[in-house]
Design a protein around this motif. Sequence first.
Motif, PDB file in Angstrom:
ATOM      1  N   ASP A  67       8.254  -1.597   3.313  1.00 33.71           N
ATOM      2  CA  ASP A  67       7.830  -2.326   1.695  1.00 33.71           C
ATOM      3  C   ASP A  67       8.847  -2.031   1.052  1.00 33.71           C
ATOM      4  OD1 ASP A  67       5.158  -2.749   2.362  1.00 33.71           O
ATOM      5  OD2 ASP A  67       4.327  -1.025   1.278  1.00 33.71           O
ATOM      6  N   LYS A  92       0.299   4.816  -2.212  1.00 35.94           N
ATOM      7  CA  LYS A  92       0.275   6.064  -1.669  1.00 35.94           C
ATOM      8  C   LYS A  92       1.764   6.916  -2.129  1.00 35.94           C
ATOM      9  CE  LYS A  92      -1.521   4.663   2.812  1.00 35.94           C
ATOM     10  NZ  LYS A  92      -1.083   4.511   4.379  1.00 35.94           N
ATOM     11  N   LEU A  93       2.633   6.384  -2.535  1.00 38.71           N
ATOM     12  CA  LEU A  93       3.576   7.175  -3.267  1.00 38.71           C
ATOM     13  C   LEU A  93       3.385   7.495  -4.495  1.00 38.71           C
ATOM     14  CD1 LEU A  93       6.538   7.986  -3.453  1.00 38.71           C
ATOM     15  CD2 LEU A  93       7.149   5.588  -4.050  1.00 38.71           C
ATOM     16  N   HIS A 147      10.234   2.959   4.558  1.00 44.72           N
ATOM     17  CA  HIS A 147       9.383   1.980   4.823  1.00 44.72           C
ATOM     18  C   HIS A 147       9.508   0.532   4.576  1.00 44.72           C
ATOM     19  CE1 HIS A 147       5.190   0.704   4.385  1.00 44.72           C
ATOM     20  NE2 HIS A 147       4.764   1.711   4.725  1.00 44.72           N
ATOM     21  N   THR A 202       0.926  -1.498   0.068  1.00 42.28           N
ATOM     22  CA  THR A 202      -0.024   0.183   0.004  1.00 42.28           C
ATOM     23  C   THR A 202       0.896   1.111   0.118  1.00 42.28           C
ATOM     24  OG1 THR A 202      -0.105  -0.092   2.442  1.00 42.28           O
ATOM     25  CG2 THR A 202      -2.008  -1.212   1.112  1.00 42.28           C
ATOM     26  N   SER A 203       2.066   1.146   0.561  1.00 40.90           N
ATOM     27  CA  SER A 203       2.765   2.174   0.519  1.00 40.90           C
ATOM     28  C   SER A 203       3.122   2.725  -0.920  1.00 40.90           C
ATOM     29  CB  SER A 203       4.216   1.969   1.362  1.00 40.90           C
ATOM     30  OG  SER A 203       4.958   1.177   0.550  1.00 40.90           O
ATOM     31  N   TRP A 232      10.524   7.363   0.935  1.00 34.72           N
ATOM     32  CA  TRP A 232       9.724   6.002   0.995  1.00 34.72           C
ATOM     33  C   TRP A 232      10.561   4.629   1.312  1.00 34.72           C
ATOM     34  CZ3 TRP A 232      10.742   1.829  -2.417  1.00 34.72           C
ATOM     35  CH2 TRP A 232       9.870   0.891  -2.504  1.00 34.72           C
TER      36      TRP A 232
END
Length: 211
Positions: free
Chosen positions: A186, A80-81, A184, A76-77, A181
């Motif tokens: 992910d 969002k990115l 994160h 999901t990141s 990011w």
Amino acid sequence: MKALLASLDHREPLRRAIMLALVVGVAISSIVLTIQPSQDYAVYSVGKFLGGMGNDLFLILSNLLIIGWAWRKRLTSIIKLTLTLDLFVLIFVQGLKLIHLEPWYLRPNGGTGGFPSGHATHAFAMAFLLTLYFPRLAWLWYSCAAAISWSRVETNWHTGFQVTAGIVLGIILVWRLVSRWLTHPDAVIIQSQLSEEQNSPLRGQQSYATE
């Protein structure tokens, strides 16, 4: 720039994405800064398509590709990115256009709001993200971004300088967002997937994004 590259030494796909963005950005900037509109109707028609429907298709399909892949992977990141990048491009480009920076804001066709080229900004930013997650097709992503950027000069919507400014802005925006990011979880998952594939005798040459 050196600090960012140093922090990515152990993440080869990310380092390649940055270097490729810089190389292609410099190359297309050199072209748009030196060429003039061809005055050929056929070439103009190609440029008009690329700057219109071609640009829209590239942005829509690239967003759907990344978001669809990330949704399937439950990353999901990355969704969002991608959406944050779209929003930031809109905010920064339109914000700069409202300032009317003289003399750069004037378009070659006489209009205003020419600085920077939003098409070039968004195209290069998305080409970077696509290269990051689907590196085997980097040539396609940057070919699209370069063609869209060139089209803005060919159709007299932007000067070469305005397009170059858009390219620089796009790379800076995506660079800053991706660098954040990287912290994160992910990002670790994706790096782990790449390591697994590199260690696989059957898939060592494949990208982690093509699973």
